[in-house]
Write a protein that holds these residues in place. Structure first.
Motif: not given
Length: 238
Positions: A64-83
């Motif tokens: 019920s909430v798994k996609p939301l956590l995966f999506y925001y986890g991915m956001n943080h990974y991407i932001k680190s890569c962008l740096l």
């Protein structure tokens, strides 16, 4: 991502992160490489740590909430890569938006595979697509079917469905496809609770099989892709 991955364990230590970022910025001839490597080290580590926290939580949470956590986890990974490639990120508030959008009201006989997302001119998605992959989508709208079909873990399921081949050759970078599909699933969890709850409980829709299989594959594939991307960055500096 898993703490057992050597590159991630290594890069989550400030004494290693700063020289890594400094080398990344020197590679792009940035005039303030030392300044940005010092200022961005903690942000880089924090992004990986938060991404890990979201990811490990998602692995042990209900559908019920798994996609939301995966999506925001991915956001943080991407932001680190962008740096590693954009030392001034985020330069403006525009790049902080999702960079994707969906229909606010779903059709009566909604089908997930037929749904689509729209790519916005500003936000995290187009910024990451450009800076991490040099990618620009050829159209501003893409369906879930178009995004899911090329993903290797989804091939078998589409064969069972006897789906006709996709027209044209617009293949997205795998990571961006995962990002866009997770965005759409996170929106369903947040704003289409009735549809999502019924789909999860009844399990009698084709959408259920595709969504569950996608999330299972994403839980494994996405950390691998991020780790591989960071390893490529690291080895390219040698």
């Amino acid at each position: 991502m898993h703490s057992t991955d050597p590159i991630l364990t290594y890069l989550q230590v400030t004494a290693h992160t700063r020289p890594f970022l400094f080398a990344c910025y020197e590679k792009i001839d940035h005039s303030r490489a030392e300044h940005h490597s010092y200022n961005n080290a903690e942000r880089f580590i924090h992004g990986l740590t938060l991404g890990n926290d979201y990811w490990s939580t998602a692995l042990h949470t209900p559908l019920s909430v798994k996609p939301l956590l995966f999506y925001y986890g991915m956001n943080h990974y991407i932001k680190s890569c962008l740096l590693t490639v954009d030392p001034g990120y985020p330069a403006t508030a525009k790049v902080l938006a999702h960079g994707l959008s969906t229909r606010k009201r779903k059709k009566q006989h909604y089908r997930f595979l037929e749904d689509d997302v729209r790519i916005q001119p500003h936000g995290l998605f187009p910024h990451a697509a450009s800076h991490l992959f040099g990618f620009s989508a050829q159209k501003d709208k893409v369906s879930m079917n178009e995004l899911l079909r090329p993903l290797p873990p989804m091939e078998e399921l589409f064969k069972l469905k006897n789906s006709p081949p996709l027209e044209g050759g617009e293949k997205w970078p795998e990571l961006l496809s995962y990002f866009a599909v997770l965005y759409n699933l996170s929106m369903l969890v947040r704003y289409e609770g009735e549809w999502w709850g019924e789909m999860e409980q009844m399990k009698d829709r084709e959408d259920y099989a595709f969504i569950v299989h996608f999330l299972d594959s994403a839980s494994v594939q996405i950390p691998k892709i991020f780790s591989s991307w960071l390893k490529d960055q690291f080895t390219s500096l040698s």
